[in-house]
Every structure is written in structure tokens, then in C-alpha cells.
Scaffold this motif. Structure first.
Motif, mmCIF file in Angstrom:
data_model
loop_
_atom_site.group_PDB
_atom_site.id
_atom_site.type_symbol
_atom_site.label_atom_id
_atom_site.label_comp_id
_atom_site.label_asym_id
_atom_site.label_seq_id
_atom_site.Cartn_x
_atom_site.Cartn_y
_atom_site.Cartn_z
ATOM 1 N N PHE A 312 0.846 -1.190 0.000
ATOM 2 C CA PHE A 312 0.000 0.000 0.000
ATOM 3 C C PHE A 312 0.887 1.247 0.000
ATOM 4 N N PRO A 313 0.396 2.364 -0.545
ATOM 5 C CA PRO A 313 1.179 3.605 -0.511
ATOM 6 C C PRO A 313 1.431 4.050 0.933
ATOM 7 N N GLU A 314 2.593 4.674 1.167
ATOM 8 C CA GLU A 314 2.890 5.157 2.514
ATOM 9 C C GLU A 314 1.908 6.234 2.956
ATOM 10 N N ALA A 315 1.353 6.985 1.993
ATOM 11 C CA ALA A 315 0.362 8.003 2.349
ATOM 12 C C ALA A 315 -0.871 7.368 2.978
ATOM 13 N N ALA A 316 -1.205 6.145 2.549
ATOM 14 C CA ALA A 316 -2.331 5.435 3.168
ATOM 15 C C ALA A 316 -1.992 5.082 4.611
ATOM 16 N N ALA A 317 -0.747 4.678 4.839
ATOM 17 C CA ALA A 317 -0.313 4.374 6.206
ATOM 18 C C ALA A 317 -0.398 5.607 7.091
ATOM 19 N N ALA A 318 -0.069 6.777 6.528
ATOM 20 C CA ALA A 318 -0.143 8.016 7.303
ATOM 21 C C ALA A 318 -1.570 8.279 7.764
ATOM 22 N N SER A 319 -2.550 7.980 6.907
ATOM 23 C CA SER A 319 -3.948 8.174 7.294
ATOM 24 C C SER A 319 -4.347 7.210 8.406
ATOM 25 N N VAL A 320 -3.859 5.972 8.328
ATOM 26 C CA VAL A 320 -4.139 5.003 9.392
ATOM 27 C C VAL A 320 -3.573 5.499 10.719
ATOM 28 N N LEU A 321 -2.333 5.987 10.690
ATOM 29 C CA LEU A 321 -1.700 6.479 11.914
ATOM 30 C C LEU A 321 -2.454 7.675 12.481
ATOM 31 N N LYS A 322 -2.930 8.556 11.597
ATOM 32 C CA LYS A 322 -3.686 9.728 12.062
ATOM 33 C C LYS A 322 -4.998 9.301 12.721
ATOM 34 N N ILE A 323 -5.700 8.355 12.103
ATOM 35 C CA ILE A 323 -6.983 7.906 12.654
ATOM 36 C C ILE A 323 -6.795 7.269 14.027
ATOM 37 N N ARG A 324 -5.915 6.275 14.103
ATOM 38 C CA ARG A 324 -5.740 5.575 15.378
ATOM 39 C C ARG A 324 -5.062 6.447 16.419
ATOM 40 N N GLY A 325 -4.115 7.280 15.972
ATOM 41 C CA GLY A 325 -3.440 8.155 16.921
ATOM 42 C C GLY A 325 -4.395 9.134 17.572
ATOM 43 N N SER A 326 -5.287 9.727 16.792
ATOM 44 C CA SER A 326 -6.229 10.701 17.347
ATOM 45 C C SER A 326 -7.255 10.025 18.248
ATOM 46 N N GLU A 327 -7.697 8.833 17.868
ATOM 47 C CA GLU A 327 -8.647 8.107 18.719
ATOM 48 C C GLU A 327 -8.010 7.745 20.060
ATOM 49 N N LEU A 328 -6.749 7.340 20.024
ATOM 50 C CA LEU A 328 -6.072 6.963 21.264
ATOM 51 C C LEU A 328 -5.801 8.171 22.157
ATOM 52 N N GLN A 329 -5.561 9.332 21.571
ATOM 53 C CA GLN A 329 -5.433 10.533 22.397
ATOM 54 C C GLN A 329 -6.691 10.739 23.233
ATOM 55 N N GLN A 330 -7.827 10.530 22.615
ATOM 56 C CA GLN A 330 -9.095 10.708 23.325
ATOM 57 C C GLN A 330 -9.291 9.629 24.385
ATOM 58 N N GLU A 331 -8.976 8.395 24.043
ATOM 59 C CA GLU A 331 -9.171 7.304 24.999
ATOM 60 C C GLU A 331 -8.245 7.440 26.204
ATOM 61 N N ILE A 332 -7.002 7.830 25.963
ATOM 62 C CA ILE A 332 -6.032 7.938 27.058
ATOM 63 C C ILE A 332 -6.383 9.088 27.989
ATOM 64 N N THR A 333 -6.760 10.238 27.422
ATOM 65 C CA THR A 333 -7.104 11.369 28.286
ATOM 66 C C THR A 333 -8.379 11.098 29.075
ATOM 67 N N MET A 334 -9.308 10.341 28.512
ATOM 68 C CA MET A 334 -10.507 9.986 29.275
ATOM 69 C C MET A 334 -10.179 8.971 30.369
ATOM 70 N N LEU A 335 -9.193 8.116 30.141
ATOM 71 C CA LEU A 335 -8.717 7.239 31.213
ATOM 72 C C LEU A 335 -8.230 8.070 32.394
ATOM 73 N N GLN A 336 -7.471 9.113 32.097
ATOM 74 C CA GLN A 336 -6.954 9.977 33.157
ATOM 75 C C GLN A 336 -8.091 10.646 33.925
ATOM 76 N N VAL A 337 -9.037 11.203 33.191
ATOM 77 C CA VAL A 337 -10.149 11.911 33.826
ATOM 78 C C VAL A 337 -10.978 10.955 34.685
ATOM 79 N N ASP A 338 -11.264 9.774 34.159
ATOM 80 C CA ASP A 338 -12.072 8.817 34.914
ATOM 81 C C ASP A 338 -11.329 8.322 36.153
ATOM 82 N N ALA A 339 -10.011 8.162 36.041
ATOM 83 C CA ALA A 339 -9.234 7.727 37.206
ATOM 84 C C ALA A 339 -9.218 8.801 38.291
#
Length: 399
Positions: A312-339
């Protein structure tokens, strides 16, 4: 790609860790750890850049001839990972990771000589003037115009969501210099002094109490023609180069690893009904899932850095990293808030200095909710999740 243990990289990590411990001022580190704002202060960013520049490590990822360190991708990964783990201030990414590579690749000798030392030494904060009202994800439709009159361009238009523009002395902008060709071909890349007559910056209040994002209005702004980067009409090409040059940065992997460690620290320090949060089975299961997802993201980043053949093109990989990276930012910060539980409800003014820690309010409490709130936008800024999925569908699957 084979993920094998490399003793040389271990030694390099220890060297970098010792270097940071030696040169990072303790008071700067403390401000970073306890900051309530999402970003480091401009003063701390610039001072940290000056410190790194004195040691030849301000732009480690640049080519050696332009001030880089000549490190491998794996060494650069370790360098950034250790910077974040040590609570060092962030780079001014606009200058070091966006404009810098465009300048040393497409800029004139005069532009490189004038602006690149400023970037290396943190002499100014850089604004990125791309998005416009109605032209966020679809940059090809931008309307800000630049008309060449003699030896200067006259710029008119409006930009929005421009990070840090209220504190920036300089900015790099996409402008339309030709309305008679197809949209992408009529765009140019222009460097503008933010103190120029006709430039008006308005800060946008954010849900977390900050006003880092701005609107920028350009009314008959005169810009010397020699501040056009590269060739007229090539701005679209340069912008794509800029956004693709650092394919892995959109993953926010270094930031997320640090913040997950902080979530663990909070869960160990907070109790519910006499039991530590980290001992709650439901929280442990949730933490383990996020930790596994983050490890998978890290391996994906390393595969991109190793230029692994995927079909696959590396640009496609960049989109995958952006999607999962941004979702994980939200999940991790909500872990902090809930804790944190009820402690997360306390409001802190977004000032550089956090309140003095106490037994009831440890130093990990300030800023957690503030950052969790702004992280809700992580799946929007830098290319929304929906746009990234469209890019992925087109590049990877031809849909």
C-alpha cells in the motif's frame, strides 16, 4: 521488518536520557509536568530550542548539511520518545517539522540563509495559514488571494484555526496567485511577517479555557515577492510535501506513551472505596486494551520508519496512523479523567504555573480535564477522521 534487540540503540537511549537530564532546566520540566494549558509556553519552547541548538540537536531530523544529526529513523524515534518522557517542552512544529523541510528542499539560498537559523534557534513562533472558512479539509478551494504588483504581492483573505498566530512573528501561508487555472495549480506558498500592516489576528476561545487557535485577516497586506517559496503555482505541491514529510508525527505516539504512563500514575494514586483505582478489574481491563492498542500503533509507526513493504502507498499508512493516533489521544485522556473521579471536576485557570501540590491535589491532577477537552478535537484537526478514511479508501482500495 524484524523487531530485534539492538544493544547499540540501548546505549544511544541512555546517552540521550543523560543528555536531557543534564540540559533540561528543572523549573522548565516542572512547568511542563504540571501545566494546565495544552501547549508549553512560547517562552519555554523558544528557550528549549536555544538550549538544543547550542548542542546541535534542535533539528536532529534535518539533513546534516542544514543542522541535522545524521541519525537513523530508529535513533530519531528514541530521541523524541525520551524528550516527551522527560517532560521537555514541545518543538515549534510549524517551524521545525513543516516549514523547515520545505525551505531546505524548495527555498531559495537567501530564504534558507535568513529563516533556517531562526527556526533552529527558536527565535520566533511560526503560524501555519492553510485552513479557511469553508476550505478546511478541501484546501484546493481556498480563496485568499495574492496579486503580484511590481516587487510585492498584495494579499487579501482570511484564515482560521491558525495555531498560535497571536504569538507568531512569522507565518507561512497558502494563497491563490492564479484564478485562471485548475484550483491546485493556482496556489502558491508565501512567507508573511505577522506584524505587517493589514494583518489582524483574533483569538478563538476554546472549550478548555485557552485561546491558542486564531482567525487571521489579511487586508491589502504587502509581502515582498522574494518571500514566495519556490515557484508560483507550486504551493499545492509544497503543501503536500510538507504534510507527507513527517508521516508518523500525526500518530502522536510519543505524547500518547507519556500520557498513558500518567494515567497509570493517577490510577495508582487515587482510591475509590478504600481500593486503588488501578486495582479495579474493570479499569485494569480498560487500561490493558488501550495499552495493547498503543503498542500496535507504535509498531505501525516503526514499520513506516523502516519503510516496510506493505503493498500500500505510505500516504495510506499516514492516514491510518492519524486515525488511530487521534482516537487513542481521546481514549487515554478519558482514562486519566475517569481515574481522577470527582477531582477532574475542579476548574484550573489555563496559566503557565499550576497550584502548589498538596495531599488532596497531587501534581498529576491539574490540566488533565483541560487536555481531555481539547483532545476531543484530535479527530478533527489536521484532517478529520472522515476525510482520512476517504483518503485511505482511495489510496489503499481504489474506492
Amino acid at each position: 521488518m524484524e523487531l530485534l534487540h539492538d544493544p547499540e540503540l540501548d546505549r544511544f537511549r541512555q546517552e540521550i536520557r543523560a543528555f536531557i537530564a543534564e540540559v533540561l532546566p528543572p523549573e522548565m520540566k516542572a512547568r511542563q509536568r504540571t501545566k494546565i494549558m495544552n501547549n508549553a509556553t512560547i517562552a519555554d519552547q523558544q528557550e528549549w530550542m536555544r538550549i538544543l541548538n547550542r548542542h546541535g540537536r534542535a533539528v536532529a531530523h534535518w539533513p546534516v548539511e542544514h543542522g541535522g544529526c545524521g541519525w537513523t529513523p530508529q535513533q530519531l524515534f528514541i530521541f523524541n520518545e525520551e524528550l516527551y518522557a522527560a517532560d521537555a517542552p514541545e518543538f515549534d512544529w510549524g517551524g521545525t517539522h513543516m516549514l523547515g523541510p520545505v525551505l531546505y528542499t524548495f527555498g531559495s539560498p537567501a530564504q534558507r540563509e535568513h529563516f533556517m537559523p531562526m527556526i533552529r534557534n527558536g527565535e520566533t513562533y511560526w503560524a501555519q495559514g492553510f485552513s479557511e472558512p469553508g476550505s478546511g479539509s478541501d484546501l484546493a478551494s481556498l480563496r485568499t488571494s495574492a496579486e503580484l504588483q511590481g516587487d510585492k504581492y498584495i494579499v487579501n483573505g482570511q484564515k482560521i484555526w491558525t495555531s498560535g498566530a497571536a504569538h507568531a512573528r512569522w507565518g507561512f501561508f497558502l494563497v491563490r496567485t492564479d484564478k485562471n487555472v485548475k484550483p491546485q495549480r493556482g496556489i502558491s506558498f508565501l512567507i508573511i511577517n505577522m506584524d505587517s500592516p493589514g494583518v489582524t489576528v483574533r483569538q478563538i476561545p476554546q472549550i478548555n479555557g485557552e485561546a491558542h487557535l486564531c482567525e487571521v485577516f489579511l487586508d491589502n497586506v504587502e509581502v515582498p515577492a522574494d518571500q514566495l517559496v519556490g515557484e508560483p503555482g507550486m504551493g499545492w505541491t509544497y503543501a503536500k510535501f510538507l504534510l507527507e514529510h513527517e508521516r508518523t508525527t500525526s500518530s502522536f505516539i510519543y505524547w500518547s506513551k507519556r500520557e498513558l504512563d500518567r494515567a497509570k500514575e493517577i490510577a495508582r494514586g487515587e482510591t475509590v472505596g478504600g481500593r486503588r483505582v488501578c486495582d479495579d478489574p474493570a479499569f485494569r481491563a480498560r487500561f490493558a486494551r488501550v495499552q495493547a492498542d498503543l503498542l500496535a500503533l507504535e509498531w505501525s509507526v516503526l514499520r513506516v520508519l523502516a519503510h516496510e513493504e506493505t503493498g500500500f502507498p505510505e500516504a495510506a499508512a499516514a492516514s491510518v496512523l492519524k486515525i488511530r493516533g487521534s482516537e487513542l489521544q481521546q481514549e487515554i485522556t478519558m482514562l486519566q479523567v475517569d481515574a481522577l473521579g470527582a477531582k477532574s471536576l475542579r476548574y484550573y485557570e489555563p496559566t503557565p504555573d499550576a497550584p502548589t501540590p498538596s495531599a488532596d491535589w497531587p501534581d498529576y491532577a491539574p490540566g488533565r480535564t483541560t487536555i481531555a477537552l481539547i483532545a476531543r478535537a484530535a479527530t478533527i484537526y489536521g484532517g478529520s477522521k472522515q476525510v482520512q478514511k476517504n483518503i485511505l479508501a482511495k489510496l489503499a482500495y481504489g474506492l
